[in-house]
Scaffold this active site. Structure first.
Site, PDB file in Angstrom:
ATOM      1  N   CYS B 165      20.121  29.639  36.068  1.00  0.00           N
ATOM      2  CA  CYS B 165      19.266  29.457  34.882  1.00  0.00           C
ATOM      3  C   CYS B 165      18.453  30.692  34.536  1.00  0.00           C
ATOM      4  CB  CYS B 165      18.361  28.256  35.106  1.00  0.00           C
ATOM      5  SG  CYS B 165      19.305  26.838  35.656  1.00  0.00           S
ATOM      6  N   HIS B 342      17.807  22.234  28.305  1.00  0.00           N
ATOM      7  CA  HIS B 342      17.965  23.386  29.194  1.00  0.00           C
ATOM      8  C   HIS B 342      19.315  24.039  28.934  1.00  0.00           C
ATOM      9  CE1 HIS B 342      17.801  26.012  32.485  1.00  0.00           C
ATOM     10  NE2 HIS B 342      17.292  25.223  33.416  1.00  0.00           N
TER      11      HIS B 342
END
Lengths: 85, 416
Positions: B165, B342
């Site tokens: 991420c 996300h």
């Protein structure tokens, strides 16, 4: 399978993979010169044809298919051959 | 020794669930709109998480030819469309440029998951001979940087960073270094991700990472809220064009902001859990501030990683407080993921873009769904409404599975 049906299916395959509208394709359309197909594209078209028509096409045979018409001729000959068997 | 060159942002482009034009995305974020809804890409009825920030009605044909669409996994289509918009935004005349000085450095977490799953099905159903000749070029994670360089003829440094991420924040940091140290004059950077797929969602469900608030999709991503229960998957791409400052000035480019600092660390702790004391995050923020030569007092906004998971939000808050001490309570902190979900490997890129826009517009968006205070998350999370603020410098935090921590520092160009 009738020749017309083989033609139609090959136009669909080529149009899907190369993005050229079906009505711009003819039997005289060549893969490399007219459609600028690279080696991966040709391999993909041959593989799709093998899948759709349930035949095997060797690399040598694929090399000889310069145009859509060549592909139609070859596949029709194979389909007739398999019918006779 | 010649000092580091200054680097500015002169082009932005994005493809997200809240729009495919930067201004439209920005307005939607300010209005606290949510891009999250029920998953329609596949039947998710057997999944514990059935919601995501899907990009609906995406039309790649505005930037990509039909022939190329066939050759590209969805994540690459997003990247090419976002890059096209960002490059147009710079108003470069590429034919007049020395393209050996143009690089492409992008981040991606997982690569061509759509293709991996599709071709895996083909192989199981029809055998190995039916696997597409395009499977490898479609699924390889570096397809995005390669395709952009091929399309525009960009000949400089070209690679992908993969750190889950924080992948695209890492890419932006490397792009900054590449220009600072004169390896390139312009770098197309950012990232892309498209993993709203059956296997990928199943994996994140099994890891208990995703929110199960399926009945209220738009209220599910609630970073820093006491009732948070996991993140919501998003997708898309964001591209920033970084350019050496003198060059940008000389050509009269529109300059959004300056990018000044990059800090990158590892937790060396656990493959999914952040380290409990947040040391990796703390060091990333401190390194980025030192790199930028920006004092803590000059930081007026933090675009948080803010995932809406129990652990991240608690530890990120702790890290911010450790770095900024009492000042932490006076710095607004908001989470873009509260509205877009996300974007995994593209999260750092969209959040860097949002941070850049915050500086350019002197406005910050809110954290959607922040309603119930958590004693362990006690900062100013910009609840309810967007704000107009005087914004000198801002941070964008990104933390990834594996313990990869990145912090980027952006400043108003007027601030010396």
């Amino acid at each position: 399978m009738e020749r017309k049906e083989v033609e139609e299916k090959i136009y669909n395959i080529v149009s899907e993979i190369i993005g050229t509208p079906k009505d711009e394709l003819t039997l005289k359309t060549t893969f490399i010169h007219d459609l600028c197909a690279d080696s991966l594209t040709i391999v993909d078209i041959v593989s799709k044809c093998e899948d759709v028509f349930q035949i095997n096409i060797s690399d040598e045979q694929a090399e000889n298919m310069k145009s859509i018409g060549d592909a139609v001729d070859y596949i029709c000959s194979r389909l007739v051959g398999s019918k006779k068997k | 020794m010649i000092g580091k060159r200054r680097v500015v942002i002169t082009g932005l482009g994005a493809v997200t669930s809240l729009g495919v034009e930067v201004e439209e995305i920005w307005k939607n974020l300010l209005a606290q709109k949510s891009g999250i809804s029920n998953i329609t890409r596949f039947d998710a009825s057997a999944y514990s998480a059935q919601i995501a920030g899907e990009i609906k009605n995406f039309d790649p044909s505005c930037s990509i030819s039909k022939k190329d669409i066939y050759r590209l996994d969805l994540f690459s289509q997003y990247a090419l469309c976002a890059a096209d918009k960002a490059i147009q935004d710079t108003q470069f005349s590429l034919e007049k440029e020395d393209l050996t000085r143009f690089g492409v450095i992008l981040g991606c977490g997982m690569g061509g998951m759509n293709e991996i799953e599709a071709q895996s099905d083909v192989m199981k159903q029809k055998g190995p001979k039916r696997v597409s000749a395009f499977s490898v070029p479609r699924l390889m994670i570096n397809a995005i940087s390669a395709e952009i360089s091929i399309k525009y003829g960009l000949l400089g440094p070209n690679f992908i960073t993969a750190s889950a991420c924080s992948s695209s924040a890492q890419a932006i940091g490397q792009a900054l270094r590449s220009i600072q140290y004169n390896e390139a004059d312009v770098v197309v950077t950012g990232g892309a991700e498209a993993v709203i797929t059956p296997l990928s969602i199943a994996g994140f469900c099994s890891a208990r990472a995703l929110s199960q608030r399926n009945q209220e999709p738009q209220r599910a991503s609630r970073p820093f809220d006491k009732e948070r229960d996991g993140f919501v998957m998003g997708e898309g791409s964001a591209i920033l064009v970084l350019e050496e400052w003198e060059r940008a000035k000389a050509r009269g480019a529109k300059i959004y902001a300056e990018i000044k600092g990059f800090g990158s660390t590892a937790d060396a702790y656990h493959i999914t859990q952040p380290s409990p004391e947040g040391q990796g995050a703390i060091r990333a923020i401190e390194l980025a501030l030192k790199d930028a030569q920006v004092s803590k007092e000059d930081v007026h906004y933090i675009n948080a990683h803010g995932t809406s998971t129990l652990q991240n939000d608690k530890i990120e808050t702790y890290a911010i407080k450790k770095v900024f001490q009492d000042q932490a309570y006076h710095i607004p902190v908001s989470s873009t993921k509260s509205m877009l979900g996300h974007l995994l490997g593209a999260a750092g890129a969209i959040e860097a873009l949002v941070t850049t826009m915050s500086i350019f517009k002197q406005q910050i968006h809110s954290t959607a769904n922040y309603e119930n205070p958590d004693p362990e998350c006690d900062l100013d999370y910009v609840a309810k409404n967007a704000r107009e603020i005087k914004l000198g410098c801002a941070l964008s935090n990104s933390f990834g599975f594996g313990g990869h921590n990145v912090c980027l520092v952006f400043c108003d160009i007027e601030k010396k």
